[in-house]
Design a protein around this motif. Structure first.
Motif, PDB file in Angstrom:
ATOM      1  N   GLY A   1      -3.118 -90.026   5.653  1.00 18.72           N
ATOM      2  CA  GLY A   1      -2.990 -90.370   7.059  1.00 18.72           C
ATOM      3  C   GLY A   1      -3.474 -89.232   7.934  1.00 18.72           C
ATOM      4  O   GLY A   1      -4.627 -88.836   7.875  1.00 18.72           O
ATOM      5  N   GLU A   2      -2.555 -88.664   8.734  1.00 14.19           N
ATOM      6  CA  GLU A   2      -2.914 -87.621   9.690  1.00 14.19           C
ATOM      7  C   GLU A   2      -2.830 -86.214   9.113  1.00 14.19           C
ATOM      8  O   GLU A   2      -3.137 -85.253   9.817  1.00 14.19           O
ATOM      9  N   ASN A   3      -2.376 -86.052   7.874  1.00 13.05           N
ATOM     10  CA  ASN A   3      -2.194 -84.710   7.341  1.00 13.05           C
ATOM     11  C   ASN A   3      -2.542 -84.666   5.862  1.00 13.05           C
ATOM     12  O   ASN A   3      -2.829 -85.700   5.253  1.00 13.05           O
ATOM     13  N   LEU A   4      -2.479 -83.463   5.278  1.00 12.87           N
ATOM     14  CA  LEU A   4      -2.863 -83.289   3.877  1.00 12.87           C
ATOM     15  C   LEU A   4      -1.874 -83.953   2.933  1.00 12.87           C
ATOM     16  O   LEU A   4      -0.657 -83.897   3.136  1.00 12.87           O
ATOM     17  N   VAL A   5      -2.428 -84.594   1.901  1.00 14.49           N
ATOM     18  CA  VAL A   5      -1.631 -85.272   0.880  1.00 14.49           C
ATOM     19  C   VAL A   5      -2.205 -84.896  -0.484  1.00 14.49           C
ATOM     20  O   VAL A   5      -3.434 -84.871  -0.666  1.00 14.49           O
ATOM     21  N   TYR A   6      -1.302 -84.609  -1.430  1.00 11.09           N
ATOM     22  CA  TYR A   6      -1.727 -84.294  -2.795  1.00 11.09           C
ATOM     23  C   TYR A   6      -1.049 -85.261  -3.761  1.00 11.09           C
ATOM     24  O   TYR A   6       0.154 -85.519  -3.646  1.00 11.09           O
TER      25      TYR A   6
ATOM     26  N   GLN B   1       9.018 -95.198  11.216  1.00 12.82           N
ATOM     27  CA  GLN B   1       8.113 -95.268  10.074  1.00 12.82           C
ATOM     28  C   GLN B   1       8.751 -96.098   8.961  1.00 12.82           C
ATOM     29  O   GLN B   1       9.974 -96.082   8.782  1.00 12.82           O
ATOM     30  N   ALA B   2       7.931 -96.820   8.213  1.00 12.51           N
ATOM     31  CA  ALA B   2       8.465 -97.636   7.105  1.00 12.51           C
ATOM     32  C   ALA B   2       9.171 -96.755   6.087  1.00 12.51           C
ATOM     33  O   ALA B   2      10.190 -97.143   5.509  1.00 12.51           O
ATOM     34  N   VAL B   3       8.638 -95.551   5.867  1.00 12.86           N
ATOM     35  CA  VAL B   3       9.272 -94.564   4.989  1.00 12.86           C
ATOM     36  C   VAL B   3       9.536 -93.326   5.843  1.00 12.86           C
ATOM     37  O   VAL B   3       8.629 -92.534   6.107  1.00 12.86           O
TER      38      VAL B   3
ATOM     39  N   GLY C   1       3.456-104.644   1.620  1.00 15.08           N
ATOM     40  CA  GLY C   1       2.550-104.263   2.687  1.00 15.08           C
ATOM     41  C   GLY C   1       2.333-102.770   2.775  1.00 15.08           C
ATOM     42  O   GLY C   1       2.617-102.012   1.851  1.00 15.08           O
ATOM     43  N   LEU C   2       1.822-102.337   3.936  1.00 21.28           N
ATOM     44  CA  LEU C   2       1.500-100.935   4.185  1.00 21.28           C
ATOM     45  C   LEU C   2       2.755-100.197   4.638  1.00 21.28           C
ATOM     46  O   LEU C   2       3.348-100.547   5.657  1.00 21.28           O
ATOM     47  N   ASN C   3       3.166 -99.194   3.885  1.00 15.13           N
ATOM     48  CA  ASN C   3       4.352 -98.394   4.199  1.00 15.13           C
ATOM     49  C   ASN C   3       3.904 -97.022   4.685  1.00 15.13           C
ATOM     50  O   ASN C   3       3.581 -96.142   3.883  1.00 15.13           O
ATOM     51  N   LYS C   4       3.862 -96.848   6.011  1.00 18.46           N
ATOM     52  CA  LYS C   4       3.477 -95.553   6.576  1.00 18.46           C
ATOM     53  C   LYS C   4       4.621 -94.554   6.388  1.00 18.46           C
ATOM     54  O   LYS C   4       5.795 -94.899   6.565  1.00 18.46           O
ATOM     55  N   ILE C   5       4.255 -93.318   6.066  1.00 13.98           N
ATOM     56  CA  ILE C   5       5.230 -92.266   5.787  1.00 13.98           C
ATOM     57  C   ILE C   5       5.182 -91.229   6.904  1.00 13.98           C
ATOM     58  O   ILE C   5       4.103 -90.758   7.284  1.00 13.98           O
ATOM     59  N   GLY C   6       6.342 -90.861   7.429  1.00 15.58           N
ATOM     60  CA  GLY C   6       6.437 -89.843   8.474  1.00 15.58           C
ATOM     61  C   GLY C   6       7.887 -89.496   8.733  1.00 15.58           C
ATOM     62  O   GLY C   6       8.787 -90.008   8.082  1.00 15.58           O
TER      63      GLY C   6
ATOM     64  N   SER D   1       4.145 -84.907   9.138  1.00 13.71           N
ATOM     65  CA  SER D   1       3.832 -85.469  10.457  1.00 13.71           C
ATOM     66  C   SER D   1       4.917 -86.445  10.895  1.00 13.71           C
ATOM     67  O   SER D   1       5.556 -87.099  10.069  1.00 13.71           O
ATOM     68  N   ARG D   2       5.067 -86.562  12.208  1.00 19.70           N
ATOM     69  CA  ARG D   2       6.059 -87.502  12.740  1.00 19.70           C
ATOM     70  C   ARG D   2       5.673 -88.940  12.409  1.00 19.70           C
ATOM     71  O   ARG D   2       6.530 -89.766  12.123  1.00 19.70           O
ATOM     72  N   SER D   3       4.396 -89.240  12.470  1.00 18.19           N
ATOM     73  CA  SER D   3       3.961 -90.601  12.153  1.00 18.19           C
ATOM     74  C   SER D   3       2.690 -90.568  11.306  1.00 18.19           C
ATOM     75  O   SER D   3       1.807 -89.733  11.525  1.00 18.19           O
ATOM     76  N   HIS D   4       2.642 -91.453  10.333  1.00 19.94           N
ATOM     77  CA  HIS D   4       1.486 -91.699   9.468  1.00 19.94           C
ATOM     78  C   HIS D   4       0.911 -90.427   8.835  1.00 19.94           C
ATOM     79  O   HIS D   4      -0.280 -90.150   8.960  1.00 19.94           O
ATOM     80  N   HIS D   5       1.781 -89.669   8.176  1.00 17.68           N
ATOM     81  CA  HIS D   5       1.294 -88.528   7.391  1.00 17.68           C
ATOM     82  C   HIS D   5       0.480 -89.053   6.204  1.00 17.68           C
ATOM     83  O   HIS D   5      -0.555 -88.509   5.847  1.00 17.68           O
ATOM     84  N   ALA D   6       0.992 -90.129   5.620  1.00 20.41           N
ATOM     85  CA  ALA D   6       0.320 -90.795   4.493  1.00 20.41           C
ATOM     86  C   ALA D   6       0.813 -92.234   4.472  1.00 20.41           C
ATOM     87  O   ALA D   6       1.640 -92.628   5.303  1.00 20.41           O
TER      88      ALA D   6
END
Length: 199
Positions: free
Chosen positions: A153-158, A120-122, A110-115, A132-137
């Motif tokens: 998610g809510e912030n920059l991801v590379y 958060q799942a991760v 499923g969807l693993n939110k990172i924060g 971010s505290r929640s859903h950075h990616a």
């Protein structure tokens, strides 16, 4: 000298007792009355009570018993309740550089939110406050396609140095590098074209 240590003291040990009828009305209704009278009684005058003995007959019988029974909680009591099975691991994120270097976190279906938050799942709470505290990616595993996808998610991801745009999904392969804040993660897949837990 400790107040619990009678060594070197010839005074007989004492205990507090309540005289019958000392409470108002002579009944037990006022046992907690702070004005009730108490007397001291020396150990030598205590009748029917041995030092260290208990007045409870059941407890006395247990003390006279030749066996001592220890109670220890069983391992079953410490086990998680039924139906709370852990989801199988499909991949890991290894912190290759930045705070938490050398640590790894697992992912499931499923969807693993990172924060940084523990919900958060991760959860990447290793000291990088730019995450971010929640859903950075988020990383999603699709068992039907046996493929992984990375989304912003809510912030920059590379991903491998390239910016992940808003509303876009990028295919994720084992060995790819993901940058969040000051942290560089390496993606390590377990499930994929050659294996899935549903096989």
């Amino acid at each position: 000298m400790s107040r619990f240590d009678n060594s070197g003291d010839d005074t007989a040990p004492t205990r507090l007792i309540r005289r019958d009828g000392a409470s108002s009305g002579g009944n037990n209704a006022n046992r907690d009355d702070p004005t009730r009278k108490l007397d001291y009684q020396t150990e030598s005058t205590m009748t029917g009570v041995n030092r260290g003995a208990t007045a409870d007959p059941a407890a006395s019988a247990a003390q006279d018993s030749p066996k001592t029974v220890l109670f220890r909680p069983s391992e079953e009591q410490d086990a998680p309740p039924a139906g709370d099975a852990t989801q199988p691991i499909v991949a890991w994120l290894v912190v290759k550089d930045g705070p938490g270097r050398g640590r790894a976190v697992s992912m499931s279906y499923g969807l693993n939110k990172i924060g940084r938050n523990p919900d958060q799942a991760v959860s990447l709470d290793f000291g990088d406050t730019k995450i971010s505290r929640s859903h950075h990616a988020a990383i999603e595993y699709d068992p039907k396609l046996r493929a992984f996808y990375l989304s912003k998610g809510e912030n920059l991801v590379y991903l491998n140095g390239d910016r992940v745009g808003s509303g876009q999904e990028h295919a994720l392969n084992s060995g790819d590098k993901i940058e969040l804040g000051d942290t560089i993660l390496q993606f390590v897949a377990f499930c994929g074209p050659d294996f899935d837990w549903n096989d």
